[in-house]
Design a protein around this motif. Structure first.
Motif, PDB file in Angstrom:
ATOM      1  N   ALA A  33       0.837  -1.206   0.000  1.00 38.55           N
ATOM      2  CA  ALA A  33       0.000   0.000   0.000  1.00 38.55           C
ATOM      3  C   ALA A  33       0.872   1.256   0.000  1.00 38.55           C
ATOM      4  CB  ALA A  33      -0.942  -0.002   1.201  1.00 38.55           C
ATOM      5  N   VAL A  34       1.981   1.217   0.742  1.00 39.25           N
ATOM      6  CA  VAL A  34       2.921   2.347   0.747  1.00 39.25           C
ATOM      7  C   VAL A  34       3.457   2.567  -0.665  1.00 39.25           C
ATOM      8  CG1 VAL A  34       5.209   3.113   1.530  1.00 39.25           C
ATOM      9  CG2 VAL A  34       3.609   2.128   3.173  1.00 39.25           C
ATOM     10  N   ASP A  35       3.870   1.493  -1.319  1.00 44.95           N
ATOM     11  CA  ASP A  35       4.414   1.609  -2.674  1.00 44.95           C
ATOM     12  C   ASP A  35       3.384   2.181  -3.645  1.00 44.95           C
ATOM     13  OD1 ASP A  35       6.813   0.572  -1.759  1.00 44.95           O
ATOM     14  OD2 ASP A  35       6.407  -1.463  -2.488  1.00 44.95           O
ATOM     15  N   ILE A  36       2.144   1.734  -3.522  1.00 49.06           N
ATOM     16  CA  ILE A  36       1.081   2.260  -4.378  1.00 49.06           C
ATOM     17  C   ILE A  36       0.886   3.747  -4.089  1.00 49.06           C
ATOM     18  CG2 ILE A  36      -1.401   2.177  -4.872  1.00 49.06           C
ATOM     19  CD1 ILE A  36      -1.220  -0.870  -4.194  1.00 49.06           C
ATOM     20  N   TYR A  37       0.811   4.090  -2.820  1.00 50.01           N
ATOM     21  CA  TYR A  37       0.616   5.491  -2.433  1.00 50.01           C
ATOM     22  C   TYR A  37       1.746   6.378  -2.958  1.00 50.01           C
ATOM     23  CZ  TYR A  37       0.895   9.706   0.312  1.00 50.01           C
ATOM     24  OH  TYR A  37       1.034  11.016   0.691  1.00 50.01           O
ATOM     25  N   LEU A  38       2.967   5.935  -2.790  1.00 53.69           N
ATOM     26  CA  LEU A  38       4.110   6.763  -3.174  1.00 53.69           C
ATOM     27  C   LEU A  38       4.221   6.985  -4.678  1.00 53.69           C
ATOM     28  CD1 LEU A  38       6.840   5.539  -0.665  1.00 53.69           C
ATOM     29  CD2 LEU A  38       5.538   7.680  -0.620  1.00 53.69           C
ATOM     30  N   SER A  39       3.445   6.240  -5.454  1.00 55.82           N
ATOM     31  CA  SER A  39       3.462   6.439  -6.907  1.00 55.82           C
ATOM     32  C   SER A  39       2.241   7.224  -7.387  1.00 55.82           C
ATOM     33  CB  SER A  39       3.553   5.091  -7.621  1.00 55.82           C
ATOM     34  OG  SER A  39       2.378   4.349  -7.406  1.00 55.82           O
ATOM     35  N   TYR A  40       1.550   7.896  -6.457  1.00 61.57           N
ATOM     36  CA  TYR A  40       0.333   8.613  -6.853  1.00 61.57           C
ATOM     37  C   TYR A  40       0.617   9.715  -7.865  1.00 61.57           C
ATOM     38  CZ  TYR A  40       1.242  12.834  -4.090  1.00 61.57           C
ATOM     39  OH  TYR A  40       1.777  13.995  -3.592  1.00 61.57           O
ATOM     40  N   TYR A  41       1.798  10.277  -7.826  1.00 60.76           N
ATOM     41  CA  TYR A  41       2.119  11.366  -8.754  1.00 60.76           C
ATOM     42  C   TYR A  41       2.158  10.882 -10.207  1.00 60.76           C
ATOM     43  CZ  TYR A  41       6.805   9.379  -8.788  1.00 60.76           C
ATOM     44  OH  TYR A  41       7.862   8.523  -8.929  1.00 60.76           O
ATOM     45  N   LYS A  42       2.340   9.583 -10.410  1.00 58.44           N
ATOM     46  CA  LYS A  42       2.315   9.023 -11.773  1.00 58.44           C
ATOM     47  C   LYS A  42       0.887   8.848 -12.268  1.00 58.44           C
ATOM     48  CE  LYS A  42       6.517   6.297 -11.067  1.00 58.44           C
ATOM     49  NZ  LYS A  42       7.045   4.932 -10.952  1.00 58.44           N
ATOM     50  N   ASP A  48      -6.715   6.054  -4.972  1.00 59.84           N
ATOM     51  CA  ASP A  48      -7.897   5.188  -4.803  1.00 59.84           C
ATOM     52  C   ASP A  48      -7.473   3.743  -4.550  1.00 59.84           C
ATOM     53  OD1 ASP A  48      -9.990   7.131  -5.188  1.00 59.84           O
ATOM     54  OD2 ASP A  48      -9.482   7.125  -7.322  1.00 59.84           O
ATOM     55  N   ARG A  49      -6.454   3.301  -5.271  1.00 59.35           N
ATOM     56  CA  ARG A  49      -5.967   1.923  -5.098  1.00 59.35           C
ATOM     57  C   ARG A  49      -5.385   1.728  -3.696  1.00 59.35           C
ATOM     58  NH1 ARG A  49      -3.938   3.328 -10.414  1.00 59.35           N
ATOM     59  NH2 ARG A  49      -5.334   2.385 -11.943  1.00 59.35           N
ATOM     60  N   ALA A  50      -4.645   2.720  -3.223  1.00 59.13           N
ATOM     61  CA  ALA A  50      -4.069   2.625  -1.875  1.00 59.13           C
ATOM     62  C   ALA A  50      -5.170   2.601  -0.826  1.00 59.13           C
ATOM     63  CB  ALA A  50      -3.108   3.786  -1.626  1.00 59.13           C
ATOM     64  N   ILE A  51      -6.187   3.448  -0.988  1.00 57.40           N
ATOM     65  CA  ILE A  51      -7.314   3.464  -0.049  1.00 57.40           C
ATOM     66  C   ILE A  51      -8.007   2.108  -0.035  1.00 57.40           C
ATOM     67  CG2 ILE A  51      -9.630   4.423   0.338  1.00 57.40           C
ATOM     68  CD1 ILE A  51      -8.421   7.139  -0.664  1.00 57.40           C
ATOM     69  N   GLU A  52      -8.244   1.547  -1.215  1.00 55.30           N
ATOM     70  CA  GLU A  52      -8.907   0.239  -1.308  1.00 55.30           C
ATOM     71  C   GLU A  52      -8.074  -0.846  -0.626  1.00 55.30           C
ATOM     72  OE1 GLU A  52     -10.516  -2.913  -4.683  1.00 55.30           O
ATOM     73  OE2 GLU A  52      -9.900  -0.909  -5.310  1.00 55.30           O
ATOM     74  N   LYS A  53      -6.774  -0.847  -0.875  1.00 55.86           N
ATOM     75  CA  LYS A  53      -5.890  -1.858  -0.274  1.00 55.86           C
ATOM     76  C   LYS A  53      -5.890  -1.716   1.243  1.00 55.86           C
ATOM     77  CE  LYS A  53      -1.811  -4.436  -1.018  1.00 55.86           C
ATOM     78  NZ  LYS A  53      -2.405  -5.713  -1.277  1.00 55.86           N
ATOM     79  N   LEU A  54      -5.775  -0.490   1.726  1.00 53.96           N
ATOM     80  CA  LEU A  54      -5.755  -0.270   3.175  1.00 53.96           C
ATOM     81  C   LEU A  54      -7.101  -0.609   3.813  1.00 53.96           C
ATOM     82  CD1 LEU A  54      -3.646   2.975   3.080  1.00 53.96           C
ATOM     83  CD2 LEU A  54      -2.947   0.811   4.154  1.00 53.96           C
TER      84      LEU A  54
END
Length: 135
Positions: A33-42, A48-54
């Motif tokens: 989830a951290v990795d997904i979040y940290l790539s939000y700028y891309k 949304d994916r990070a929120i769903e995973k968390l």
């Protein structure tokens, strides 16, 4: 009698291993989830994916402090980056605040929960307007 002790020791050891595997799986999921979040700028959809995973992690273990703290952080970023109007921003910051509050209740000595709680409240106040946020 000696066989019973070995048997119970084996069962205990097995339970310990299973417990560690479950714990390590949660740690891995939060890291993902951290990795997904940290790539939000891309791609802002990564928020949304990070929120769903968390959310999925917290459905399995609602007391996962790391997931709660990260989710609070993600909601703050979501409010800053994705939302279009003031009400959406306020809702995102409120979600982040409420999640951080739960993290604080579960782990009052964890400074990260307090930080993201105040950060979401501060951003909410900035969005609402300093004077209007007081009343």
């Amino acid at each position: 009698k000696h066989t019973n002790k070995i048997y119970y020791l084996s069962i205990s050891f097995f339970a310990l291993i299973v417990g560690f595997n479950k714990l390590s799986a949660e740690v891995i999921e939060v890291k993902e989830a951290v990795d997904i979040y940290l790539s939000y700028y891309k791609d802002y959809q990564n928020l949304d994916r990070a929120i769903e995973k968390l959310d999925n992690i917290l459905k399995k273990n609602p007391n996962n402090i790391e997931a709660l703290i990260l989710l609070s952080h993600v909601w703050l970023t979501y409010g800053d980056v994705v939302t279009k109007d003031t009400n959406e921003k306020l809702n995102a910051y409120e979600k982040g605040r409420d999640i951080a509050k739960k993290a604080i209740e579960l782990s009052p000595k964890n400074p990260d929960g307090h930080f993201w709680y105040i950060a979401n409240i501060g951003r909410w106040g900035q969005t609402k307007g300093v004077l209007r946020s007081l009343f």
